[in-house]
Design a protein around this motif. Structure first.
Motif, PDB file in Angstrom:
ATOM      1  N   ARG A 159      -7.735  -4.450   5.576  1.00 10.16           N
ATOM      2  CA  ARG A 159      -7.765  -4.482   7.084  1.00 10.16           C
ATOM      3  C   ARG A 159      -8.196  -4.339   8.118  1.00 10.16           C
ATOM      4  O   ARG A 159      -8.695  -4.599   9.605  1.00 10.16           O
ATOM      5  N   PHE A 160      -7.335  -3.120   8.460  1.00 10.53           N
ATOM      6  CA  PHE A 160      -6.280  -2.754  10.224  1.00 10.53           C
ATOM      7  C   PHE A 160      -7.458  -1.541   9.634  1.00 10.53           C
ATOM      8  O   PHE A 160      -7.546  -0.840  10.839  1.00 10.53           O
ATOM      9  N   SER A 161      -7.533  -1.318   9.052  1.00  8.06           N
ATOM     10  CA  SER A 161      -8.406   0.180   8.414  1.00  8.06           C
ATOM     11  C   SER A 161      -9.928   0.271   7.785  1.00  8.06           C
ATOM     12  O   SER A 161      -9.771   1.053   7.152  1.00  8.06           O
ATOM     13  N   PRO A 162     -10.975  -0.598   8.288  1.00 10.98           N
ATOM     14  CA  PRO A 162     -12.419  -0.838   7.083  1.00 10.98           C
ATOM     15  C   PRO A 162     -12.781   0.410   6.843  1.00 10.98           C
ATOM     16  O   PRO A 162     -13.197   0.697   5.486  1.00 10.98           O
ATOM     17  N   PHE A 214       6.891  -4.257 -12.895  1.00  8.67           N
ATOM     18  CA  PHE A 214       5.934  -3.247 -13.225  1.00  8.67           C
ATOM     19  C   PHE A 214       5.212  -4.112 -12.646  1.00  8.67           C
ATOM     20  O   PHE A 214       4.591  -3.493 -12.062  1.00  8.67           O
ATOM     21  N   GLY A 215       4.512  -5.270 -13.450  1.00 11.99           N
ATOM     22  CA  GLY A 215       3.866  -5.391 -12.047  1.00 11.99           C
ATOM     23  C   GLY A 215       3.794  -6.453 -11.102  1.00 11.99           C
ATOM     24  O   GLY A 215       3.296  -6.549 -10.485  1.00 11.99           O
ATOM     25  N   ALA A 216       5.308  -6.212 -10.133  1.00 14.02           N
ATOM     26  CA  ALA A 216       5.811  -6.398  -9.028  1.00 14.02           C
ATOM     27  C   ALA A 216       5.193  -5.524  -7.957  1.00 14.02           C
ATOM     28  O   ALA A 216       4.418  -5.953  -6.739  1.00 14.02           O
ATOM     29  N   VAL A 217       5.661  -4.516  -8.247  1.00 13.89           N
ATOM     30  CA  VAL A 217       5.538  -3.010  -7.666  1.00 13.89           C
ATOM     31  C   VAL A 217       4.045  -3.331  -8.019  1.00 13.89           C
ATOM     32  O   VAL A 217       2.814  -2.857  -6.364  1.00 13.89           O
ATOM     33  N   GLY A 218       2.371  -3.316  -8.786  1.00  5.81           N
ATOM     34  CA  GLY A 218       1.915  -2.949  -8.613  1.00  5.81           C
ATOM     35  C   GLY A 218       1.354  -4.099  -7.350  1.00  5.81           C
ATOM     36  O   GLY A 218      -0.106  -3.818  -7.057  1.00  5.81           O
ATOM     37  N   ILE A 219       1.886  -5.509  -7.674  1.00  5.31           N
ATOM     38  CA  ILE A 219       1.164  -6.300  -6.865  1.00  5.31           C
ATOM     39  C   ILE A 219       1.728  -5.921  -5.074  1.00  5.31           C
ATOM     40  O   ILE A 219       0.508  -6.673  -3.963  1.00  5.31           O
ATOM     41  N   VAL A 220       2.433  -5.210  -4.799  1.00  4.00           N
ATOM     42  CA  VAL A 220       2.839  -5.077  -3.498  1.00  4.00           C
ATOM     43  C   VAL A 220       1.513  -4.249  -2.607  1.00  4.00           C
ATOM     44  O   VAL A 220       1.290  -3.781  -2.370  1.00  4.00           O
ATOM     45  N   GLY A 221       1.444  -3.321  -4.099  1.00  4.47           N
ATOM     46  CA  GLY A 221       0.769  -1.740  -4.091  1.00  4.47           C
ATOM     47  C   GLY A 221      -1.014  -2.170  -3.339  1.00  4.47           C
ATOM     48  O   GLY A 221      -1.088  -1.893  -2.644  1.00  4.47           O
ATOM     49  N   MET A 222      -0.877  -3.201  -4.491  1.00  3.01           N
ATOM     50  CA  MET A 222      -3.005  -3.975  -4.182  1.00  3.01           C
ATOM     51  C   MET A 222      -2.950  -4.874  -2.481  1.00  3.01           C
ATOM     52  O   MET A 222      -4.114  -4.498  -1.607  1.00  3.01           O
ATOM     53  N   LEU A 223      -1.322  -5.492  -2.265  1.00  2.00           N
ATOM     54  CA  LEU A 223      -1.496  -6.207  -0.938  1.00  2.00           C
ATOM     55  C   LEU A 223      -0.939  -5.066   0.109  1.00  2.00           C
ATOM     56  O   LEU A 223      -2.100  -4.905   1.251  1.00  2.00           O
ATOM     57  N   LEU A 224      -0.373  -3.771   0.053  1.00  2.00           N
ATOM     58  CA  LEU A 224      -0.845  -2.804   0.954  1.00  2.00           C
ATOM     59  C   LEU A 224      -2.268  -1.936   1.255  1.00  2.00           C
ATOM     60  O   LEU A 224      -2.677  -2.247   2.361  1.00  2.00           O
ATOM     61  N   ARG A 225      -2.719  -2.230  -0.200  1.00  2.00           N
ATOM     62  CA  ARG A 225      -3.891  -1.782  -0.163  1.00  2.00           C
ATOM     63  C   ARG A 225      -4.726  -2.520   1.111  1.00  2.00           C
ATOM     64  O   ARG A 225      -5.592  -1.808   1.739  1.00  2.00           O
ATOM     65  N   ALA A 226      -4.805  -4.296   0.520  1.00  2.00           N
ATOM     66  CA  ALA A 226      -5.389  -4.698   1.537  1.00  2.00           C
ATOM     67  C   ALA A 226      -5.103  -4.719   3.043  1.00  2.00           C
ATOM     68  O   ALA A 226      -6.150  -4.926   3.779  1.00  2.00           O
ATOM     69  N   ILE A 227      -4.080  -4.140   3.121  1.00  2.00           N
ATOM     70  CA  ILE A 227      -3.400  -4.606   4.963  1.00  2.00           C
ATOM     71  C   ILE A 227      -4.590  -3.127   5.359  1.00  2.00           C
ATOM     72  O   ILE A 227      -5.453  -3.670   6.350  1.00  2.00           O
ATOM     73  N   GLU A 228      -4.136  -2.241   4.314  1.00  2.00           N
ATOM     74  CA  GLU A 228      -5.052  -0.953   4.987  1.00  2.00           C
ATOM     75  C   GLU A 228      -6.161  -0.636   5.116  1.00  2.00           C
ATOM     76  O   GLU A 228      -6.898  -0.300   6.414  1.00  2.00           O
TER      77      GLU A 228
END
Length: 298
Positions: free
Chosen positions: A290-293, A274-288
């Motif tokens: 980063r490339f689309s401010p 559960f936590g791993a999926v949440g962390i991956v979601g946070m990383l993807l949000r950060a990438i978003e």
């Protein structure tokens, strides 16, 4: 002689009633009645499955989440599309009858989602259905998969979990012998049953991935990436659960392989997933960001 206060009372009461219980057109009332009559048994059966079937238990949590998501998204200022809505309702009735004649509960339950979509389109149009895409998708994920598909997926997942678990056991230098979904370690035999295939946790984690993607991610590619990454996370951690069981049995106590302790290990691994999926979601949000401010499109 009637006083002004007496004359105003019925009008005020009518205003309150119209606000609390808005008047629906005759066609809308007929659609609601038909929906209740046709799909009451299907909805009751679905509730029974959520309550009694361990593979579908997440529906008890997802159903109220769907209601909250719809409330959170609100109702847009759009008008209904009776023709398209009626077409969807007719399709739902056909699916309902086909499922009844064929004894296929999955089709009957899918018809419930189609009918609800038809009612939304009938009253508020396609824009409202797009506005509520997330509760509808989550609601569809709450429908139990057909038994044929479950049996088809369970066996490969059992074997894959056994291979991952045995690989981790080998890495820890625990002597073992793998035979299909049976792992023999000195003095003990681990049988990776269907319940340990990870299918339950996989369906629950996929629902979580859709929720996180729909609520916190704004790009289509990141939502798809999260769902795709959820699958290996669930599969690997289920194999890790088998390794953890073997490790505790071999080095600590054989009682860790059964009963409450074994169940607790499963819950622990699920929380980690559960936590791993949440962390991956946070990383993807950060990438978003980063490339689309700019604000991501919903």
């Amino acid at each position: 002689m009637v006083s002004p206060l007496d004359a105003a009372a019925p009008a005020a009461g009518a205003a309150v009633r119209s606000r609390l219980f808005p008047a629906f057109p005759v066609a809308a009332r007929a659609a609601l009645i038909a929906f209740a009559v046709l799909f009451f048994d299907t909805f009751r059966d679905l509730l029974g499955q959520w309550w009694s079937n361990p593979d579908a238990g997440q529906g008890l949590l997802l159903a109220p989440v769907c209601v909250w998501l719809a409330y959170r998204s609100g109702v847009g200022p759009t008008s209904g599309r009776p023709r398209i809505g009626t077409t969807l309702l007719v399709l739902a009735v056909i699916l309902r009858l086909a499922g009844t004649l064929g004894g296929e509960y999955f089709t009957m339950r899918v018809s419930l989602i189609v009918a609800m979509a038809g009612l939304v389109v009938y009253w508020r149009g396609l824009p409202q259905l797009r506005r509520w895409w997330l509760p509808f998708v989550v609601g569809a994920l709450a429908i139990p998969l057909p038994a044929v598909l479950l049996n088809t997926l369970a066996i490969p997942l059992q074997l894959l979990a056994s291979k991952i678990g045995s690989a981790l056991i080998s890495w820890r230098d625990i002597p073992f012998q793998l035979n299909g979904n049976v792992i023999d370690i000195p003095g003990h035999r681990l049988f990776v049953a269907e319940a340990c295939s990870g299918l339950r946790s996989l369906t629950a984690l996929l629902s979580l991935g859709v929720l996180i993607g729909g609520m916190f991610l704004g790009k289509g590619w990141s939502r798809i990436a999260l769902i795709c990454l959820t699958i290996p996370i669930a599969v690997f951690l289920n194999g890790a659960r088998i390794f953890l069981t073997a490790f505790l049995i071999y080095f600590v106590d054989p009682s860790f392989g059964k009963g409450f302790m074994h169940l607790s290990e499963g819950w622990l691994i699920f929380v980690v997933a559960f936590g791993a999926v949440g962390i991956v979601g946070m990383l993807l949000r950060a990438i978003e960001l980063r490339f689309s401010p700019e604000e991501s499109d919903a």
